[in-house]
Design an enzyme around this catalytic site. Structure first.
Site, PDB file in Angstrom:
ATOM      1  N   LYS A  61       0.852  -1.183   0.000  1.00  0.00           N
ATOM      2  CA  LYS A  61       0.000   0.000   0.000  1.00  0.00           C
ATOM      3  C   LYS A  61       0.889   1.234   0.000  1.00  0.00           C
ATOM      4  CE  LYS A  61      -3.866   2.370   2.102  1.00  0.00           C
ATOM      5  NZ  LYS A  61      -3.292   3.671   1.684  1.00  0.00           N
ATOM      6  N   ASP A  63       1.696   5.325  -0.105  1.00  0.00           N
ATOM      7  CA  ASP A  63       1.141   6.515   0.528  1.00  0.00           C
ATOM      8  C   ASP A  63       1.509   7.731  -0.314  1.00  0.00           C
ATOM      9  OD1 ASP A  63      -0.087   8.182   2.288  1.00  0.00           O
ATOM     10  OD2 ASP A  63       1.388   8.009   3.882  1.00  0.00           O
ATOM     11  N   GLU A 202       2.890   1.295   5.304  1.00  0.00           N
ATOM     12  CA  GLU A 202       1.531   1.637   5.742  1.00  0.00           C
ATOM     13  C   GLU A 202       0.638   0.408   5.803  1.00  0.00           C
ATOM     14  OE1 GLU A 202      -2.124   4.715   4.697  1.00  0.00           O
ATOM     15  OE2 GLU A 202      -0.465   4.487   3.308  1.00  0.00           O
TER      16      GLU A 202
END
Length: 347
Positions: A61, A63, A202
């Site tokens: 993931k 960011d 994250e």
């Protein structure tokens, strides 16, 4: 750019990237499809634990800012999640896209700034753009592509993800620099999440292999986070004579249907300069009709306009953020979705 963009793949553990498969020469040619002016993005649904089974693939993931790169005969367009043209804000990405050697394509992905460990740094990305409302161009950012929606005259949104990823892997095989492939990582979802958290990432994204590209938050894509981080609307602030520039904390709200719901306040994460900007901007947005009716003699209410990115450890029993920390403001053009309380209960 020489920094690694696949931090989960560094130690030779369960998270390994398979080699790209050769394109099948027997694959039938698809009919020509008109190129869409814009595709509403597919969004990830928040879950507490990763899904199990062979139907799901996993990615890091990232960011950053969600972008779509449109490579067209007349040139390249870099669009934000909300459809705003930010080609001029990401000139290195646009230049790299023009050199990919394809007539038409739409790449879905995330613009990030990477640290030395290959982790995305949202604050660094914001600084590279000059902060909220800034006019700088980002030369440090990298576009990490994770989907291919249109390619060489063919609309791929109706095909399953496994096919789109196969074509994307082939298309970006060996490509480095301002455009890179967001690698699929292989292994058990729970192990990958633990690995991501230990590396300071994250979280991870899970995507259903057999689904077409469907716009909105359909559940085809899931996000599982190490530390929770969401966008909340700033509805005012609390004055403090002892705090930085008189700003003690920001009052935050989430969505609940068409209503605003109080989720508490955040008083850490911003310095004196941030506090000064926030207070002066919120004073200009002042209102006597608060979005949420809160009581307090030192509260200053503002029109719900500014969206804050907030990191927090969880939720209290009364629905407030636990241990929140301010991380920055989202751009209006980024079309950041304010957290919906209906998401909070997903398992």
């Amino acid at each position: 750019m020489s920094r690694r963009t696949k931090p989960l793949l560094q130690d030779g553990s369960a998270a390994k990237s398979k080699p790209a498969r050769p394109r099948d020469p027997a694959q039938p040619r698809l009919p020509f499809d008109p190129m869409p002016d814009r595709v509403e993005p597919c969004l990830a649904l928040l879950k507490k634990v990763p899904p199990k089974g062979p139907d799901w693939l996993f990615e890091v993931k990232w960011d950053g800012y969600r972008l779509a790169i449109h490579i067209e005969p007349k040139g390249v367009r870099v669009l934000t999640r909300g459809g705003h043209d930010w080609t001029h804000r990401f000139p290195m990405i646009a230049e790299a896209a023009a050199k990919l050697g394809v007539g038409t394509a739409i790449l879905d992905g995330e613009a990030v700034v990477l640290d030395k460990q290959g982790r995305s740094d949202f604050g660094a990305l914001q600084r590279s753009l000059g902060g909220r409302g800034g006019k700088r161009t980002s030369t440090e950012s990298v576009f990490l592509a994770f989907d291919l929606l249109y390619f060489d005259g063919h609309d791929l949104t109706r095909t399953e993800l496994s096919v789109r990823r196969h074509l994307l892997d082939d298309f970006l095989d060996g490509v480095t620099g301002a455009i890179q492939l967001s690698e699929e990582v292989y292994g058990d979802g729970a192990e990958l999440l633990a690995n991501a958290c230990s590396m300071g990432l994250e979280g991870i994204i899970a995507k259903h292999r057999d689904q077409p590209y469907r716009s909105g938050r359909t559940g085809d894509w899931l996000k599982i986070k190490c530390v929770q981080r969401e966008s909340f609307m700033i509805i005012g602030y609390e004055r403090s004579a002892s705090a930085r520039n008189g700003l003690g904390s920001l009052l935050l709200a989430a969505r609940k249907g068409r209503e605003w719901i109080d989720v508490g306040s955040v008083g850490t994460g911003f310095n004196a300069k941030d506090a000064g900007y926030l207070r002066s901007t919120l004073d200009k947005l002042g209102t006597t009709r608060p979005a949420v009716p809160l009581k307090g003699k030192n509260l200053v209410f503002a029109q719900p306009t500014l969206i804050a990115e907030v990191e927090f450890s969880g939720w209290t029993e009364d629905g407030s953020l636990r241990h929140p920390s301010y991380k920055g403001l989202r751009e209006v053009q980024d079309n950041a979705a304010v957290f919906d309380m209906d998401e909070k209960q997903t398992g």
